[in-house]
Design an enzyme around this catalytic site. Sequence first.
Site, short mmCIF file in Angstrom:
data_model
loop_
_atom_site.label_atom_id
_atom_site.label_comp_id
_atom_site.label_asym_id
_atom_site.label_seq_id
_atom_site.Cartn_x
_atom_site.Cartn_y
_atom_site.Cartn_z
N THR A 140 19.56 23.04 -17.75
CA THR A 140 20.81 22.68 -17.08
C THR A 140 21.50 21.50 -17.78
O THR A 140 20.83 20.54 -18.17
CB THR A 140 20.48 22.25 -15.64
OG1 THR A 140 19.94 23.37 -14.98
CG2 THR A 140 21.69 21.72 -14.92
N ASP A 179 18.76 23.55 -7.37
CA ASP A 179 19.33 22.25 -6.99
C ASP A 179 20.69 21.97 -7.63
O ASP A 179 21.48 21.19 -7.09
CB ASP A 179 18.38 21.13 -7.45
CG ASP A 179 18.24 21.14 -8.98
OD1 ASP A 179 18.02 22.23 -9.56
OD2 ASP A 179 18.36 20.06 -9.60
N THR A 239 17.64 17.74 -13.82
CA THR A 239 17.37 19.02 -14.44
C THR A 239 15.88 19.31 -14.25
O THR A 239 15.09 18.40 -14.04
CB THR A 239 17.74 19.02 -15.94
OG1 THR A 239 17.42 20.31 -16.50
CG2 THR A 239 17.01 17.95 -16.73
N GLY A 285 14.27 23.16 -9.77
CA GLY A 285 15.22 22.87 -8.71
C GLY A 285 14.61 22.81 -7.32
O GLY A 285 15.01 21.98 -6.49
N1 ASP Z 1 17.58 22.79 -12.10
C1 ASP Z 1 17.82 24.15 -12.53
C2 ASP Z 1 17.52 25.08 -11.40
O1 ASP Z 1 16.53 24.88 -10.71
C3 ASP Z 1 17.04 24.57 -13.70
C4 ASP Z 1 17.10 23.71 -14.93
O2 ASP Z 1 17.46 22.54 -14.91
O3 ASP Z 1 16.75 24.24 -15.94
O4 ASP Z 1 18.22 26.05 -11.23
#
Ligand code: ASP
Length: 337
Positions: A197, A228, A248, A251
């Site tokens: 993310t 998240d 990140t 989540g």
């Molecule tokens: N936080 C993101 C999610 O859970 C994933 C990521 O940061 O790669 O959708």
Amino acid sequence: MNRRKFIKNASLTGVGLSVSSSALSCANSTESKPEQDETKTAMIIDKTKFPKAICTWGFVSANAKAGEELAKGTKALDAAIAGVAVEEENIKNTTVGKGGAPDREGNVTLDACVMDSNGDCGAVLYVENITNVAALAKKVMEDTPHVILAGNGAEEFAYSQGFKKEKLLTEASEKAWEKWKESPEYKPIINIENHDTIGMLCIDKDGDIAGACTTSGLSYKMKGRVGDSPIIGSGLFIDNEVGGAVATGMGEEVLKTVGSFLIVELMRNGMSPQKACEEAIGRIVSKNDRYKDFQIAYIAMNKAGDIGSYCIHKGFTYMKYENATNENVKVDFFNKA
Ligand code: ASP
């Protein structure tokens, strides 16, 4: 009534106060004074340190774009949206925007949110066929009476605002998904070597803070899953009197601790961005040993422009634009075992 421009006494822990000859006090005397509170002092802001942009992972071009916009005088939120759009449009990035990995059934669904220096925010969840979902989240914030639009409703709203329909599943993502289906084991482990993310925080020349967070979520997630990243307080939180934070990683775990809001509240209570990020990771890893299987990383910036970051496992870096220089910063981590 004027909003309070105070934070709790910096002496509680070491909030880094930056003072220069051109220092401007946040507790500006032209505004009517809030009632006396002995536990609070004004944070000193040195605007010569601005603008600044930081973002998760090594998204060099995205952060450079935000920096370039800020240097031109673009406001913090528009700079952040322009910055993250670079990755939303980068089809080689399989975790954000077009080219993002699909869910188990082959649907690419995007999540994003934005928050500005007035405390306004917008979010879109589970959006198909639209690339620039952070810009769409801003439209939700500005042009609807709502904060969140999800699914078809968000997509239809996008078309009404002139966004174009695009196929988000690229050949490469489809191929990778076909391969995954050969032995479809779902291991929702964030690969710390991969870019994930993009969450970005910007302080503009006026010292105002805003942020954006955008993702395709976990690869091969269940249909309907939202993490998240588009949830205000979890993936992103901004309070222009205090600072901002973005997350990140896994989540589900960030959601359980409302990580970004937690960090901003800790900063409000006097913690430095660094200590606040460490405390937020501490809330997660102290619960049980499951943290060994997932990565979470936070970055945070306070109103004075001090930056902090912390993560669970080795491998996370963030980009920092300041003084017209864009650099990649390695981040300390909890799991030294
Ligand atoms: N936080 C993101 C999610 O859970 C994933 C990521 O940061 O790669 O959708």
